[in-house]
Design a protein around this motif. Structure first.
Motif, mmCIF file in Angstrom:
data_model
loop_
_atom_site.group_PDB
_atom_site.id
_atom_site.type_symbol
_atom_site.label_atom_id
_atom_site.label_comp_id
_atom_site.label_asym_id
_atom_site.label_seq_id
_atom_site.Cartn_x
_atom_site.Cartn_y
_atom_site.Cartn_z
ATOM 1 N N MET A 150 0.858 -1.194 0.000
ATOM 2 C CA MET A 150 0.000 0.000 0.000
ATOM 3 C C MET A 150 0.891 1.240 0.000
ATOM 4 N N SER A 151 0.637 2.141 -0.990
ATOM 5 C CA SER A 151 1.395 3.392 -1.004
ATOM 6 C C SER A 151 0.969 4.236 0.190
ATOM 7 N N TRP A 152 1.923 4.988 0.709
ATOM 8 C CA TRP A 152 1.634 5.733 1.941
ATOM 9 C C TRP A 152 2.133 7.160 1.797
ATOM 10 N N GLN A 153 1.221 8.096 1.955
ATOM 11 C CA GLN A 153 1.580 9.508 1.883
ATOM 12 C C GLN A 153 1.444 10.116 3.266
ATOM 13 N N SER A 154 2.493 10.749 3.728
ATOM 14 C CA SER A 154 2.467 11.343 5.060
ATOM 15 C C SER A 154 1.460 12.474 5.105
ATOM 16 N N PRO A 155 0.746 12.591 6.215
ATOM 17 C CA PRO A 155 -0.250 13.665 6.347
ATOM 18 C C PRO A 155 0.421 15.019 6.549
ATOM 19 N N SER A 156 -0.402 16.050 6.512
ATOM 20 C CA SER A 156 0.096 17.404 6.725
ATOM 21 C C SER A 156 0.589 17.554 8.162
ATOM 22 N N PRO A 157 1.463 18.539 8.403
ATOM 23 C CA PRO A 157 1.970 18.750 9.773
ATOM 24 C C PRO A 157 0.846 18.935 10.799
ATOM 25 N N ARG A 158 -0.197 19.666 10.428
ATOM 26 C CA ARG A 158 -1.307 19.892 11.363
ATOM 27 C C ARG A 158 -1.991 18.574 11.718
ATOM 28 N N VAL A 159 -2.247 17.726 10.732
ATOM 29 C CA VAL A 159 -2.914 16.443 10.998
ATOM 30 C C VAL A 159 -1.978 15.500 11.756
ATOM 31 N N ARG A 160 -0.687 15.589 11.461
ATOM 32 C CA ARG A 160 0.260 14.784 12.242
ATOM 33 C C ARG A 160 0.160 15.136 13.730
ATOM 34 N N GLU A 161 0.034 16.415 14.019
ATOM 35 C CA GLU A 161 -0.084 16.848 15.406
ATOM 36 C C GLU A 161 -1.391 16.362 16.019
ATOM 37 N N LEU A 162 -2.474 16.402 15.234
ATOM 38 C CA LEU A 162 -3.758 15.909 15.743
ATOM 39 C C LEU A 162 -3.693 14.406 16.027
ATOM 40 N N ILE A 163 -3.052 13.656 15.140
ATOM 41 C CA ILE A 163 -2.916 12.211 15.358
ATOM 42 C C ILE A 163 -2.105 11.940 16.618
ATOM 43 N N ARG A 164 -1.026 12.712 16.806
ATOM 44 C CA ARG A 164 -0.207 12.516 18.001
ATOM 45 C C ARG A 164 -1.026 12.775 19.264
ATOM 46 N N ARG A 165 -1.821 13.838 19.271
ATOM 47 C CA ARG A 165 -2.641 14.152 20.441
ATOM 48 C C ARG A 165 -3.685 13.062 20.669
ATOM 49 N N GLY A 166 -4.288 12.583 19.586
ATOM 50 C CA GLY A 166 -5.273 11.513 19.726
ATOM 51 C C GLY A 166 -4.648 10.233 20.236
ATOM 52 N N ALA A 167 -3.448 9.924 19.763
ATOM 53 C CA ALA A 167 -2.761 8.704 20.207
ATOM 54 C C ALA A 167 -2.424 8.787 21.690
ATOM 55 N N GLU A 168 -2.084 9.970 22.164
ATOM 56 C CA GLU A 168 -1.808 10.140 23.592
ATOM 57 C C GLU A 168 -3.061 9.840 24.425
ATOM 58 N N ILE A 169 -4.217 10.233 23.902
ATOM 59 C CA ILE A 169 -5.467 9.921 24.594
ATOM 60 C C ILE A 169 -5.701 8.409 24.587
ATOM 61 N N ALA A 170 -5.432 7.782 23.432
ATOM 62 C CA ALA A 170 -5.660 6.336 23.300
ATOM 63 C C ALA A 170 -4.726 5.529 24.187
ATOM 64 N N LEU A 171 -3.603 6.107 24.588
ATOM 65 C CA LEU A 171 -2.678 5.380 25.466
ATOM 66 C C LEU A 171 -3.245 5.169 26.866
ATOM 67 N N THR A 172 -4.260 5.935 27.218
ATOM 68 C CA THR A 172 -4.899 5.769 28.530
ATOM 69 C C THR A 172 -6.402 5.547 28.327
ATOM 70 N N PRO A 173 -6.772 4.404 27.742
ATOM 71 C CA PRO A 173 -8.189 4.149 27.455
ATOM 72 C C PRO A 173 -8.989 4.014 28.745
ATOM 73 N N SER A 174 -10.239 4.394 28.680
ATOM 74 C CA SER A 174 -11.104 4.278 29.857
ATOM 75 C C SER A 174 -11.459 2.821 30.104
ATOM 76 N N ALA A 175 -11.836 2.523 31.337
ATOM 77 C CA ALA A 175 -12.242 1.154 31.688
ATOM 78 C C ALA A 175 -13.446 0.723 30.863
ATOM 79 N N ASP A 176 -14.353 1.652 30.563
ATOM 80 C CA ASP A 176 -15.537 1.310 29.765
ATOM 81 C C ASP A 176 -15.145 0.919 28.350
ATOM 82 N N TRP A 177 -14.192 1.622 27.764
ATOM 83 C CA TRP A 177 -13.735 1.271 26.416
ATOM 84 C C TRP A 177 -13.111 -0.120 26.399
#
Length: 405
Positions: free
Chosen positions: A1-28
């Motif tokens: 699969m070809s892979w194109q890196s996202p824009s810097p802004r979206v890269r930052e959003l993904i990083r912030r989202g991944a930080e949230i996902a690192l501490t998933p809630s007990a319900d999740w």
């Protein structure tokens, strides 16, 4: 699969989202576990405590692996998760006779994870263009990650299957499987291959651990201890998985000796079957041990040792967990949540055929104290004890094995 890196802004959003996902809630996590262990296709995994625990560990491993990768390199391809948790589950699945179709749980988990990640993504930005790019990149990343991980696990399962088809262990496991399935193998042939006599009386047991970092040598020590409790030098032992042993011993293990030995082996659990002679007894005792193990798992019981004769009635009743819960609630009413000393007193009183003197002696308490507790229990019951003693005793046994009291 070809892979194109996202824009810097979206890269930052993904990083912030991944930080949230690192501490998933007990319900999740609970929702993820429930999805990957539900459905007919995954029934065998859910019923096996070792496989179920391994699946839960794998869910967390996959989630944290993908999230951590996107914190380090947001929006970049994530390699397959070939760490110990998923590989151990793959090995155990093969040793249970499952094939690659069991990996369907990964696809189910992916759908839950996608929904959770979408919720995170929508909380990060209100800009439609950013959200579109964020979801496009991250959802393709999740899909590719699951595909690559399933591919790596499938390869590990094939290698494990090849390994199990060679050597003494494979012959022993194959012979036991033939006996359990009632296949046409002569008793003499089976005895020769197992080094174990099949005519005498047998008791089967399942020894396992759900602890991720347990000392697996304790499983073999528990197996030897169970044989000693039956007056035998050694058991017939088959490796059902890395964290599970199937055992057979001649005779019946002494419960007190078995419990004393198990006290010295933390994290090890044992389910003991019935005692019966011959090839039929070899088979039926194992099935009873399996029923006992599944009941402990179903009730999330803290008990580390259970004999089939102790739990047979509870196992039958709780085969329908929701029906069993309704039965307990209707039968016990407010007594279900009473202090442990009340429910334990009533349980022992019924077990001693409603003899207060014997019950007091068994509980090491004064008879008057026992009578006061019984009176309180009767007040909490929806109907007087004398009108449904058998039903109350049965409901209290369910509570006992469910970890209450």
């Amino acid at each position: 699969m070809s892979w194109q890196s996202p824009s810097p802004r979206v890269r930052e959003l993904i990083r912030r989202g991944a930080e949230i996902a690192l501490t998933p809630s007990a319900d999740w996590l609970a929702e993820l576990d429930a999805a990957t262990l539900s459905g007919e296709a995954r029934r065998q995994i859910a019923a096996d405590p070792v496989l179920a625990a391994g699946t839960r560990r794998t869910n967390r491993s996959n989630l944290l692996f993908w999230a951590a990768s996107n914190v380090r390199a947001p929006g970049e391809p994530v390699p397959a998760n070939d760490t110990e948790a998923p590989l151990a589950v793959a090995r155990d699945m093969i040793r249970r006779g499952l094939d690659e179709s069991a990996l369907d749980a990964y696809r189910v988990g992916e759908s839950v994870a996608v929904r959770m990640w979408t919720q995170i993504a929508c909380s990060l930005t209100g800009d439609p263009q950013e959200l579109r790019e964020l979801l496009d990149v991250s959802l393709r990343s999740i899909s590719a990650f699951v595909d690559d991980t399933v591919g790596a696990i499938s390869a590990r399962m094939r290698a494990e299957r090849d390994e199990l088809t060679r050597g003494t262990h494979a012959e022993r496991r194959e012979t036991v499987t033939l006996l359990l399935e009632g296949a046409p193998i002569t008793r003499e042939r089976a005895e020769s291959r197992l080094g174990y006599r099949l005519q005498p009386t047998h008791t089967a047991a399942i020894v396992w651990t759900e602890a991720p970092d347990a000392d697996l040598s304790r499983l073999d020590r528990a197996a030897d201890a169970l044989a000693e409790a039956a007056g035998q030098l050694r058991p017939l032992s088959v490796i059902a998985s890395a964290a599970t042993r199937w055992l057979w011993v001649h005779g019946r293990p002494d419960g007190d000796r078995a419990r004393a030995a198990l006290d010295q082996l933390p994290d090890v659990r044992v389910a003991v079957g019935s005692t019966a002679p011959g090839v039929d007894g070899f088979r039926s005792s194992h099935l009873d041990a399996l029923t006992t193990q599944q009941m402990l798992t179903r009730l999330t019981s803290p008990s580390r040792l259970a004999f089939h004769h102790e739990v047979e009635l509870v196992a039958l009743l709780t085969a329908d967990p929701e029906g069993a819960d309704r039965f307990v609630q209707r039968t016990l009413g407010e007594l279900e949540t009473a202090p442990p000393e009340i429910t334990e007193t009533l349980r022992v009183f019924i077990a001693e055929q409603c003899n207060a003197t014997r019950a007091a002696a068994r509980l090491f308490t004064h008879r008057n104290t026992l009578l006061r507790r019984l009176a309180r229990a009767d007040q909490l019951l929806p109907r007087p004890l004398a009108q449904h003693t058998v039903e109350v005793g049965t409901a209290l046994k369910v509570l006992q094995w469910r970890g209450h009291p």
